[in-house]
Design a protein around this motif. Structure first.
Motif, PDB file in Angstrom:
ATOM      1  N   ARG A  31      14.179   3.653  86.623  1.00  0.00           N
ATOM      2  CA  ARG A  31      14.704   2.581  85.968  1.00  0.00           C
ATOM      3  C   ARG A  31      16.493   2.400  86.146  1.00  0.00           C
ATOM      4  O   ARG A  31      16.728   2.075  86.521  1.00  0.00           O
ATOM      5  CB  ARG A  31      14.518   2.959  83.963  1.00  0.00           C
ATOM      6  CG  ARG A  31      13.028   1.944  84.060  1.00  0.00           C
ATOM      7  CD  ARG A  31      12.923   1.074  84.118  1.00  0.00           C
ATOM      8  NE  ARG A  31      11.369   0.140  83.144  1.00  0.00           N
ATOM      9  CZ  ARG A  31      10.564  -0.090  84.065  1.00  0.00           C
ATOM     10  NH1 ARG A  31      11.171  -1.175  85.737  1.00  0.00           N
ATOM     11  NH2 ARG A  31       9.221  -0.465  84.123  1.00  0.00           N
ATOM     12  N   TYR A  62      19.591  -4.577  82.357  1.00  0.00           N
ATOM     13  CA  TYR A  62      19.103  -5.468  82.444  1.00  0.00           C
ATOM     14  C   TYR A  62      17.864  -4.762  81.450  1.00  0.00           C
ATOM     15  O   TYR A  62      17.875  -4.267  80.831  1.00  0.00           O
ATOM     16  CB  TYR A  62      18.326  -5.764  83.956  1.00  0.00           C
ATOM     17  CG  TYR A  62      17.830  -4.103  84.673  1.00  0.00           C
ATOM     18  CD1 TYR A  62      16.180  -3.621  84.650  1.00  0.00           C
ATOM     19  CD2 TYR A  62      17.823  -3.399  85.160  1.00  0.00           C
ATOM     20  CE1 TYR A  62      15.466  -3.025  84.622  1.00  0.00           C
ATOM     21  CE2 TYR A  62      17.857  -1.909  84.950  1.00  0.00           C
ATOM     22  CZ  TYR A  62      16.176  -1.904  85.038  1.00  0.00           C
ATOM     23  OH  TYR A  62      15.717  -0.923  85.656  1.00  0.00           O
ATOM     24  N   SER A  63      17.016  -5.925  81.022  1.00  0.00           N
ATOM     25  CA  SER A  63      15.646  -5.067  80.459  1.00  0.00           C
ATOM     26  C   SER A  63      14.951  -5.796  81.079  1.00  0.00           C
ATOM     27  O   SER A  63      14.013  -6.726  81.490  1.00  0.00           O
ATOM     28  CB  SER A  63      16.282  -6.025  78.914  1.00  0.00           C
ATOM     29  OG  SER A  63      16.180  -7.159  78.887  1.00  0.00           O
ATOM     30  N   THR A  64      13.559  -4.689  80.409  1.00  0.00           N
ATOM     31  CA  THR A  64      12.286  -4.597  80.220  1.00  0.00           C
ATOM     32  C   THR A  64      11.662  -5.793  79.881  1.00  0.00           C
ATOM     33  O   THR A  64      12.144  -5.193  78.436  1.00  0.00           O
ATOM     34  CB  THR A  64      11.913  -3.597  81.327  1.00  0.00           C
ATOM     35  OG1 THR A  64      12.261  -2.801  80.465  1.00  0.00           O
ATOM     36  CG2 THR A  64      12.562  -3.483  82.939  1.00  0.00           C
ATOM     37  N   GLU A  65      10.398  -5.132  79.118  1.00  0.00           N
ATOM     38  CA  GLU A  65       9.205  -5.421  78.465  1.00  0.00           C
ATOM     39  C   GLU A  65       9.058  -3.959  77.164  1.00  0.00           C
ATOM     40  O   GLU A  65       8.941  -5.168  76.391  1.00  0.00           O
ATOM     41  CB  GLU A  65       7.772  -5.888  78.374  1.00  0.00           C
ATOM     42  CG  GLU A  65       6.749  -6.018  78.041  1.00  0.00           C
ATOM     43  CD  GLU A  65       5.490  -5.509  78.170  1.00  0.00           C
ATOM     44  OE1 GLU A  65       4.508  -5.559  77.060  1.00  0.00           O
ATOM     45  OE2 GLU A  65       4.826  -5.738  79.913  1.00  0.00           O
ATOM     46  N   TYR A  66       9.578  -2.786  77.684  1.00  0.00           N
ATOM     47  CA  TYR A  66       9.595  -1.718  77.484  1.00  0.00           C
ATOM     48  C   TYR A  66      11.064  -1.099  76.961  1.00  0.00           C
ATOM     49  O   TYR A  66      10.764  -0.337  76.071  1.00  0.00           O
ATOM     50  CB  TYR A  66       9.220  -1.041  77.328  1.00  0.00           C
ATOM     51  CG  TYR A  66       7.138  -1.550  77.684  1.00  0.00           C
ATOM     52  CD1 TYR A  66       6.388  -1.536  77.039  1.00  0.00           C
ATOM     53  CD2 TYR A  66       6.954  -1.221  79.069  1.00  0.00           C
ATOM     54  CE1 TYR A  66       5.384  -1.922  76.962  1.00  0.00           C
ATOM     55  CE2 TYR A  66       5.226  -1.920  79.316  1.00  0.00           C
ATOM     56  CZ  TYR A  66       4.648  -2.140  77.743  1.00  0.00           C
ATOM     57  OH  TYR A  66       3.177  -2.594  77.990  1.00  0.00           O
ATOM     58  N   HIS A  67      11.677  -1.582  77.998  1.00  0.00           N
ATOM     59  CA  HIS A  67      13.097  -0.445  77.942  1.00  0.00           C
ATOM     60  C   HIS A  67      14.203  -2.006  78.055  1.00  0.00           C
ATOM     61  O   HIS A  67      14.093  -3.132  79.207  1.00  0.00           O
ATOM     62  CB  HIS A  67      13.438  -0.253  78.807  1.00  0.00           C
ATOM     63  CG  HIS A  67      12.193   1.321  78.905  1.00  0.00           C
ATOM     64  ND1 HIS A  67      11.363   1.294  79.480  1.00  0.00           N
ATOM     65  CD2 HIS A  67      11.963   2.144  77.946  1.00  0.00           C
ATOM     66  CE1 HIS A  67      10.502   2.680  79.450  1.00  0.00           C
ATOM     67  NE2 HIS A  67      11.389   2.976  78.583  1.00  0.00           N
ATOM     68  N   LYS A  68      15.533  -0.623  77.558  1.00  0.00           N
ATOM     69  CA  LYS A  68      16.446  -1.823  77.324  1.00  0.00           C
ATOM     70  C   LYS A  68      17.579  -0.881  78.184  1.00  0.00           C
ATOM     71  O   LYS A  68      17.637   0.040  77.956  1.00  0.00           O
ATOM     72  CB  LYS A  68      17.108  -2.913  76.714  1.00  0.00           C
ATOM     73  CG  LYS A  68      16.850  -4.194  75.861  1.00  0.00           C
ATOM     74  CD  LYS A  68      17.855  -4.432  74.319  1.00  0.00           C
ATOM     75  CE  LYS A  68      16.592  -5.456  74.078  1.00  0.00           C
ATOM     76  NZ  LYS A  68      17.370  -5.916  72.524  1.00  0.00           N
ATOM     77  N   SER A  86      13.512  -1.082  74.261  1.00  0.00           N
ATOM     78  CA  SER A  86      13.710  -2.164  73.176  1.00  0.00           C
ATOM     79  C   SER A  86      13.204  -2.735  72.546  1.00  0.00           C
ATOM     80  O   SER A  86      13.337  -3.175  71.513  1.00  0.00           O
ATOM     81  CB  SER A  86      12.702  -3.036  73.836  1.00  0.00           C
ATOM     82  OG  SER A  86      11.746  -3.108  74.644  1.00  0.00           O
TER      83      SER A  86
END
Length: 139
Positions: A31, A62-68, A86
């Motif tokens: 990431r 950017y952000s994902t389902e689990y992290h920012k 997140s």
């Protein structure tokens, strides 16, 4: 608060990476390295003139389902990347800015050590302890 903090050198080589979960260390490093492309894009010459060039804080990369993933670039092109969970809805933008300011201060103190060789990985035990305090929010 943060699950990963990374300091990346001018040449995009990692100088320091700390993760809170050793089982997900490889995913978090991925990431961080993926965020470097976004940092380079946002710091490109000729970017929108409305953004204050003196502001070191880049913001949410950017952000994902689990992290920012958030970014910060110093004047000397050292990049700080912070990955937060997140699901942490209590974390505000000001909290992230404060984490970056504290991290920048710690980094400055660490590289001002006369025994530190510029460009080498940061391996100070005291630096690691203080960064982990930033990660947990105890600073």
């Amino acid at each position: 608060m943060a699950v990963c903090i990374a300091i990346i050198g001018k040449d995009n080589s990692p100088q320091y990476i700390a993760t809170s979960d050793l089982d997900k260390e490889l995913e978090l490093q991925y990431r961080v390295h993926a965020a470097l492309d976004v940092v380079e894009e946002k710091c490109a010459v000729g970017q929108t003139p409305s953004q204050d060039s003196r502001d070191l804080y880049i913001g949410l990369l950017y952000s994902t389902e689990y992290h920012k993933i958030y970014g910060y670039v110093t004047n000397s092109k050292i990049k700080f990347i912070i990955v937060v969970d997140s699901s942490n809805t209590a974390l505000r933008e000001n909290d992230v800015r404060t984490m970056f300011r504290n991290l920048h201060s710690l980094y400055t103190d660490a590289v001002c050590n006369p025994f530190y060789v510029p460009g080498e990985p940061l391996e100070s035990i005291n630096f690691d302890k203080l960064v982990r305090q930033i990660m947990t929010g105890t600073v």
